[in-house]
Scaffold this motif. Structure first.
Motif, mmCIF file in Angstrom:
data_model
loop_
_atom_site.group_PDB
_atom_site.id
_atom_site.type_symbol
_atom_site.label_atom_id
_atom_site.label_comp_id
_atom_site.label_asym_id
_atom_site.label_seq_id
_atom_site.Cartn_x
_atom_site.Cartn_y
_atom_site.Cartn_z
ATOM 1 N N ARG A 246 0.794 -1.216 0.000
ATOM 2 C CA ARG A 246 0.000 0.000 0.000
ATOM 3 C C ARG A 246 0.834 1.277 0.000
ATOM 4 N NH1 ARG A 246 -2.415 -4.051 2.806
ATOM 5 N NH2 ARG A 246 -4.656 -4.322 2.399
ATOM 6 N N GLY B 184 -2.321 7.243 -1.278
ATOM 7 C CA GLY B 184 -1.837 7.317 -2.650
ATOM 8 C C GLY B 184 -0.932 8.498 -2.923
ATOM 9 N N GLN C 64 0.130 12.094 -6.790
ATOM 10 C CA GLN C 64 -1.092 11.501 -6.254
ATOM 11 C C GLN C 64 -1.540 10.352 -7.137
ATOM 12 O OE1 GLN C 64 -3.071 12.277 -3.339
ATOM 13 N NE2 GLN C 64 -3.806 10.258 -3.992
ATOM 14 N N LEU C 65 -1.529 9.126 -6.576
ATOM 15 C CA LEU C 65 -1.984 7.936 -7.271
ATOM 16 C C LEU C 65 -3.486 7.744 -7.096
ATOM 17 C CD1 LEU C 65 0.874 5.705 -5.873
ATOM 18 C CD2 LEU C 65 0.602 6.229 -8.320
ATOM 19 N N ASP C 66 -4.109 7.041 -8.029
ATOM 20 C CA ASP C 66 -5.499 6.650 -7.852
ATOM 21 C C ASP C 66 -5.630 5.749 -6.620
ATOM 22 O OD1 ASP C 66 -6.243 8.008 -10.123
ATOM 23 O OD2 ASP C 66 -6.166 6.232 -11.415
ATOM 24 N N LEU C 67 -6.731 5.892 -5.911
ATOM 25 C CA LEU C 67 -6.953 5.115 -4.693
ATOM 26 C C LEU C 67 -7.618 3.782 -5.068
ATOM 27 C CD1 LEU C 67 -8.056 7.903 -2.204
ATOM 28 C CD2 LEU C 67 -5.759 7.061 -2.766
ATOM 29 N N SER C 68 -6.792 2.816 -5.412
ATOM 30 C CA SER C 68 -7.289 1.520 -5.867
ATOM 31 C C SER C 68 -7.791 0.648 -4.717
ATOM 32 C CB SER C 68 -6.198 0.787 -6.661
ATOM 33 O OG SER C 68 -4.958 0.825 -5.979
ATOM 34 N N ASN D 129 -6.275 3.937 0.141
ATOM 35 C CA ASN D 129 -4.892 3.654 -0.240
ATOM 36 C C ASN D 129 -4.790 3.345 -1.732
ATOM 37 O OD1 ASN D 129 -3.916 3.658 2.501
ATOM 38 N ND2 ASN D 129 -4.747 1.596 2.750
ATOM 39 N N ALA D 130 -3.587 3.498 -2.259
ATOM 40 C CA ALA D 130 -3.223 2.900 -3.549
ATOM 41 C C ALA D 130 -2.550 1.573 -3.229
ATOM 42 C CB ALA D 130 -2.269 3.811 -4.311
ATOM 43 N N LEU E 69 0.560 -0.972 -10.561
ATOM 44 C CA LEU E 69 -0.190 -0.486 -11.722
ATOM 45 C C LEU E 69 -0.290 -1.494 -12.857
ATOM 46 C CD1 LEU E 69 1.494 3.046 -11.840
ATOM 47 C CD2 LEU E 69 -0.791 2.531 -10.961
#
Length: 311
Positions: A68, A72, A82-86, A92-93, A97
């Motif tokens: 994690r 993100g 800033q990553l997408d919150l998967s 969290n991300a 990817l």
């Protein structure tokens, strides 16, 4: 639909079978995941069908980070991303990817398959990596080698992991004996984010340096301080009845995330044990713990494997 054959395409795409020395494995186009692994017909990992998405991350390859990233959001080389919150429920991300991406088979022999994927830049990760993974079967079981090259023009943060669930055939992992020569465990909060530095396993429920039955121990923890054999491999060993499995992690895999699957759906809980080799722990993109920096043109490779051990 495949226009040439008129058949539906499985959710996991192309299926690449390999076989040697009594071992059989299937690797998928989707995410270059390990869908099946068996020895003499006996499953060694939690498998799933070609038209089923990997349940709870089973067999998935994780890049360019495992586990994690808190919120993100991370800083790298003077910039904030800033990553997408998967993992939306926890904010969290999670797990990189590439696990839902298409990977291309670049080599396939009866005992080995190599798949590749170019991870182009995107919001939250504006870097370019050339990734490949080789799955090889032989007398010593499965060997997986994950490679990454920075094909871009700027330094890139990187980490990797893999997510196999080991099974001995026991109905519950409670019945299995586990051995992991790890001296420390990493505490986390209820979102899976580290809440402090690694702690000594002595006196904790996470001390498996001497083999013992898992019983009711609940595990979703990263272990580190791994003891290694003369070849540089760290081992986790799982046994029940007449079955004894070994998962080894080569140099650079300094963490093993161990998960008894208590948080999964009732039919999946404690049915198998995830032992995940990782180059860095959760939240490494934020803390820098174990995070690698690949300069333009730099390459790195890490290997892990699974084999049936002699009793």
């Amino acid at each position: 639909m495949n226009e040439a054959t008129g058949t539906a395409i499985p959710l996991t795409g192309g299926q690449y079978d390999i076989e040697a020395a009594g071992y059989r494995a299937t690797v998928t186009e989707l995410g270059a995941g390990l869908r099946q692994l068996s020895h003499d017909g006996r499953p060694l990992v939690t498998g799933y069908e070609p038209d089923q998405l990997p349940p709870a991350g089973a067999g998935q390859l994780l890049a360019p980070w495992p586990n994690r990233v808190d919120g993100g959001r991370y800083e790298f080389d003077g910039a904030t991303y800033q990553l997408d919150l998967s993992e939306a429920a926890r904010g969290n991300a999670i797990h990189g990817l590439t696990r839902w991406a298409n990977w291309q088979a670049v080599a396939h022999t009866p005992a080995e398959v190599t798949l590749a994927h170019v991870l182009h830049g995107r919001p939250g990760y504006p870097f370019c990596l050339e990734l490949s993974v080789r799955y090889h079967l032989g007398t010593s079981g499965l060997q997986v080698t994950v490679s990454a090259k920075n094909a871009g023009s700027r330094p890139a943060p990187y980490g990797t992991g893999s997510h196999p669930y080991l099974t001995t055939g026991a109905s519950l992992v409670d019945e299995c004996e586990l051995e992991i020569s790890a001296s420390d465990w990493l505490p986390t909060d209820d979102r899976g984010i580290p809440s402090g530095p690694p702690q000594d396993v002595a006196g904790s429920p996470f001390d498996f340096r001497t083999p013992r039955v898992i019983a009711s121990t609940r595990l979703d923890h990263a272990l580190t301080g791994l003891a290694r054999d003369d070849t540089g491999r760290a081992w986790a060993r799982l046994a029940s009845g007449d079955v004894r499995l070994g998962l080894w992690a080569g140099p650079g895999y300094d963490w093993l995330q161990v998960f008894t699957a208590d948080a999964l759906a009732p039919g999946q809980r404690r049915r198998a044990l995830a032992v995940e080799p990782m180059t860095c722990p959760a939240n490494a993109f934020v803390t820098g713990e174990g995070r690698l920096t690949l300069a333009p043109g730099d390459s790195v490779a890490h290997s892990w494997g699974i084999e049936v051990l002699q009793s």
